[in-house]
Enzyme design. Sequence first.
Site, PDB file in Angstrom:
ATOM      1  N   LYS A  37      47.285  54.995  39.997  1.00  0.00           N
ATOM      2  CA  LYS A  37      46.936  53.852  40.827  1.00  0.00           C
ATOM      3  C   LYS A  37      47.242  52.516  40.156  1.00  0.00           C
ATOM      4  CE  LYS A  37      44.286  56.210  43.954  1.00  0.00           C
ATOM      5  NZ  LYS A  37      44.366  56.083  45.421  1.00  0.00           N
ATOM      6  N   GLU A  90      48.201  53.476  50.558  1.00  0.00           N
ATOM      7  CA  GLU A  90      46.903  53.713  51.185  1.00  0.00           C
ATOM      8  C   GLU A  90      46.486  52.452  51.927  1.00  0.00           C
ATOM      9  OE1 GLU A  90      44.751  57.280  48.677  1.00  0.00           O
ATOM     10  OE2 GLU A  90      44.066  55.253  48.275  1.00  0.00           O
ATOM     11  N   THR A 107      40.748  54.365  51.804  1.00  0.00           N
ATOM     12  CA  THR A 107      41.723  54.505  52.875  1.00  0.00           C
ATOM     13  C   THR A 107      41.049  54.637  54.231  1.00  0.00           C
ATOM     14  OG1 THR A 107      43.113  55.624  51.281  1.00  0.00           O
ATOM     15  CG2 THR A 107      43.747  55.816  53.582  1.00  0.00           C
ATOM     16  N   ARG A 126      39.975  71.722  49.470  1.00  0.00           N
ATOM     17  CA  ARG A 126      38.802  72.595  49.680  1.00  0.00           C
ATOM     18  C   ARG A 126      38.604  72.778  51.167  1.00  0.00           C
ATOM     19  NH1 ARG A 126      37.500  68.441  46.381  1.00  0.00           N
ATOM     20  NH2 ARG A 126      36.749  67.364  48.233  1.00  0.00           N
ATOM     21  N   THR A 156      48.934  47.170  43.136  1.00  0.00           N
ATOM     22  CA  THR A 156      48.042  47.098  44.296  1.00  0.00           C
ATOM     23  C   THR A 156      48.418  45.813  45.015  1.00  0.00           C
ATOM     24  OG1 THR A 156      46.264  48.192  43.069  1.00  0.00           O
ATOM     25  CG2 THR A 156      45.624  46.983  45.058  1.00  0.00           C
ATOM     26  N   GLU A 186      43.981  50.051  53.199  1.00  0.00           N
ATOM     27  CA  GLU A 186      42.591  49.687  52.920  1.00  0.00           C
ATOM     28  C   GLU A 186      42.316  48.247  53.339  1.00  0.00           C
ATOM     29  OE1 GLU A 186      40.971  50.684  49.123  1.00  0.00           O
ATOM     30  OE2 GLU A 186      42.300  52.414  48.823  1.00  0.00           O
ATOM     31  N   GLU A 206      48.235  62.247  54.196  1.00  0.00           N
ATOM     32  CA  GLU A 206      47.576  62.779  55.387  1.00  0.00           C
ATOM     33  C   GLU A 206      48.569  63.019  56.527  1.00  0.00           C
ATOM     34  OE1 GLU A 206      43.665  60.358  55.929  1.00  0.00           O
ATOM     35  OE2 GLU A 206      44.849  59.440  54.336  1.00  0.00           O
ATOM     36  N   ASP A 243      46.679  50.308  48.380  1.00  0.00           N
ATOM     37  CA  ASP A 243      46.371  50.984  47.119  1.00  0.00           C
ATOM     38  C   ASP A 243      47.462  52.030  46.856  1.00  0.00           C
ATOM     39  OD1 ASP A 243      45.039  52.124  44.935  1.00  0.00           O
ATOM     40  OD2 ASP A 243      43.807  53.408  46.217  1.00  0.00           O
ATOM     41  N   HIS A 293      39.537  59.883  55.928  1.00  0.00           N
ATOM     42  CA  HIS A 293      40.449  60.106  54.804  1.00  0.00           C
ATOM     43  C   HIS A 293      39.841  61.099  53.814  1.00  0.00           C
ATOM     44  CE1 HIS A 293      43.199  59.212  51.440  1.00  0.00           C
ATOM     45  NE2 HIS A 293      42.143  58.996  50.692  1.00  0.00           N
ATOM     46  N   ASP A 306      37.463  50.057  43.610  1.00  0.00           N
ATOM     47  CA  ASP A 306      37.975  50.717  44.803  1.00  0.00           C
ATOM     48  C   ASP A 306      36.956  51.746  45.284  1.00  0.00           C
ATOM     49  OD1 ASP A 306      39.805  51.104  46.799  1.00  0.00           O
ATOM     50  OD2 ASP A 306      41.023  52.533  45.675  1.00  0.00           O
ATOM     51  N   ARG A 339      50.803  60.498  43.912  1.00  0.00           N
ATOM     52  CA  ARG A 339      49.990  61.702  44.167  1.00  0.00           C
ATOM     53  C   ARG A 339      50.184  62.788  43.124  1.00  0.00           C
ATOM     54  NH1 ARG A 339      46.382  59.444  47.412  1.00  0.00           N
ATOM     55  NH2 ARG A 339      47.340  58.522  49.248  1.00  0.00           N
ATOM     56  N   GLN A 343      48.435  61.793  39.976  1.00  0.00           N
ATOM     57  CA  GLN A 343      46.989  61.875  40.185  1.00  0.00           C
ATOM     58  C   GLN A 343      46.479  63.311  40.084  1.00  0.00           C
ATOM     59  OE1 GLN A 343      45.734  59.802  43.706  1.00  0.00           O
ATOM     60  NE2 GLN A 343      43.581  60.367  43.502  1.00  0.00           N
TER      61      GLN A 343
END
Lengths: 465, 465
Positions: free
Chosen positions: B291, B237, B397, B181, B295, B239, B411, B271, B172, B165, B275, B278
Amino acid sequence: MSHSLFAADTWRHLDHTHDPALTSWVDSANQPDTDFPIQNLPLGMARQRSPQTGDDGAAAAGTGTGTGSFRPMTAIGDQALDLIRAADAGVFSEPVATALRACESLGLNPLMAAGAHLRGDCRLQLFAALRSDAPAELQARLSQALIPLSEIEHTLPCRIGDYTDFYAGIHHATAVGKLFRPDQPLLPNYKWVPIGYHGRASSIGVSGQTFRRPMGQTKAPDAEAPSFGPCKRLDYELEVGALVGVGNEAGQPIGIDAAEQHLFGLVLLNDWSARDVQAWEYQPLGPFLAKSFATTISPWVITAEALAPFRRAFVRAEGDPAPLPYLDGAANRESGAISIQLEVHLQTRAMREAGELPARLMGSDFGDAYWTFAQMLTHHASNGCNLQPGDLFGSGTQSGAAADQGGSLLELTQGGKQALTLPNGEQRTFLQDGDSVALVGFCTAEGRRRIGFGACVGTVLPAVG
Amino acid sequence: MSHSLFAADTWRHLDHTHDPALTSWVDSANQPDTDFPIQNLPLGMARQRSPQTGDDGAAAAGTGTGTGSFRPMTAIGDQALDLIRAADAGVFSEPVATALRACESLGLNPLMAAGAHLRGDCRLQLFAALRSDAPAELQARLSQALIPLSEIEHTLPCRIGDYTDFYAGIHHATAVGKLFRPDQPLLPNYKWVPIGYHGRASSIGVSGQTFRRPMGQTKAPDAEAPSFGPCKRLDYELEVGALVGVGNEAGQPIGIDAAEQHLFGLVLLNDWSARDVQAWEYQPLGPFLAKSFATTISPWVITAEALAPFRRAFVRAEGDPAPLPYLDGAANRESGAISIQLEVHLQTRAMREAGELPARLMGSDFGDAYWTFAQMLTHHASNGCNLQPGDLFGSGTQSGAAADQGGSLLELTQGGKQALTLPNGEQRTFLQDGDSVALVGFCTAEGRRRIGFGACVGTVLPAVG
């Protein structure tokens, strides 16, 4: 369930297969230093090399010179026994023989899928056939199915669908963490989560594997932009690998008390690593090309049954948190750890050309792992992920607590700052072209025969171009 | 080499297969809104469902109710064509027929391994057989080999050895990076390295996949210790997936100019992501159990040849660094990007029970990807890693630049802080049990027939227990 395969009496019907007084009619199996006494009986996929190249054992290893099919075999002393020919000779019950025949060309996956009970039967029946007191006629027939280990070549023991590399070596995680974060070597999740990541399955090879020094993107701290070129900080990692036996359906987790039933056996695993590539690529999704160019495993799978006498209590250090309940079971506490002596040996090209033996760089004990394979397996399936027969887990680098027990050059040279001096005067911070790394693993215990893992050797070739 | 499959004239001999004026004798393929006009001719593995369950199309999808072998098929309008029966009818040259027959039960891997030239032949021959002006006798024979799409079930298009992946959606990466950040959303390596990680192959399923909400370890910021329970922040996600055709030998990198020759075709890929799991597990080795539970990919592979008219120049934004030379080729610059319109649709259980259609949540364009699949493939093999036919790449993504173009709920809801309101008044921050997510993909261009990807649907079931 309260009864588990992992409980103290699990392997009772196999107890005599660990009796050190019992010997084999294959004399070499009775030598005290062999990796493969009759108490071991590892499983692998092998074939005889073609006669044309059979004389050049070392050079031909792993180069695929044979022409027959790869077949399930065991190792006994300095011989390999073809298990399909052993089935022809009547060694096995019909279910075991059927599973073994299904492995031809494919790998051990059918035997793995058949479960621990059948694997135990296989061990019992092989043991009976190879004991010194086996019927003379059977000995004569099986003698015809023996091939000297020096004349066989291996392929992977099974088709590996998915490879997961864990990080259960706390001394390694601490030592490496210190290089980056002196004040907080271990991240907050380490003592709670069996950390792992998905690895690359296609580039896993068996002992004898050679690979080109990887090319990759790296960036010096003071450089404005990265550049692409040969890896300059090539390293090995000393790991133990576990192969999954019976899998699980998607969405059906595996409880900690049932986990051992899903583990087939162990191998040695060298997780070759490009440190400079890793440093630049790994944020935020983890190691990728730094690891995917090659992974070497030992070809003989040491079964869970062979390792039973070397189990010991799984204990956490004073002050460490107890595992969360889903990772904490009575059997895992009582006998979840396995004591395996691990070593790394290095032979440079100059040493090889001078006929010098590999130099021992360090030793550690797999019993120090922070998580057991049962915990890793239960954690892996806890989200519903389906495991399949032949899936491979890496343990993470198994370093010891002392500075000279690092399971990688990164640790032994403190990030490349302090070179190692080899017995012939050569120095190493990281691996040079032509270097061969051999992992060694064996189990010993009072009143038990030594159980060895056999060879796990890989050699670095120059980069392309 | 200067000539590449990727150059402007590569598919010239296939040019007429994109002529929008050409129609099929399968009438439904001539409807303007079909995903599968004769210009598409996707490839997949399918079989007819058993008659007993054939009436209950929706419920039976993906449940494996058929009894025959899975066979290579193409989709044409609202029909599937069994390609082995088409071979029996004389549609294909001998090399193409042989490759297709080898796919039965196994997957498209033999066709993938046969290379782009043979795949082009397959397209040409299929196109000739399905054109309106094909011989009447052939039309009559092939009509017998058509199965309504509503009556087939799929399995994965191929055996996927390894799944990688990538993270090539810069919008994204920026949006997610901002959540963690705000001052430095993109890490320093992003514009240099096609970031990727190894994914879990065993849990990949085709459209129609259902999976239990994963359990997992999570830790609230203010909690003293983590806890284990059902995921509370379950996400999708959006993809694009790429399947590898011809692979490479270990140690033999693939130059950027040759990369397109190794790409077989594209699918949609969801995907699914936990969250909260993760966030706690991913340091320092990347996503793992967040993950690996599921899938979902679309079952029809849209071939490189079908996508040729939708290629466009690959350009970097003003001020962005040029790719390093090993990732920078003339053909990749000229036509490396592919414009694919992507959408996410959500249908909750309440919507399904009320007979309401899924709600469209967003749309984006795969042409915005920061790296092309050719670059991802060249990067992947640049360290010597061997790719194999059937390996799957995820694109990462694919969000658009605008806030309402997020390719995940993370998002669209700004990390779960701002719920989406659906047309029926329901609200979502993350996925609820019973939710179905459908990915949609299609290509349009002036003077071209629309090429669609077909369905990529997955549904969340309640957690175990």
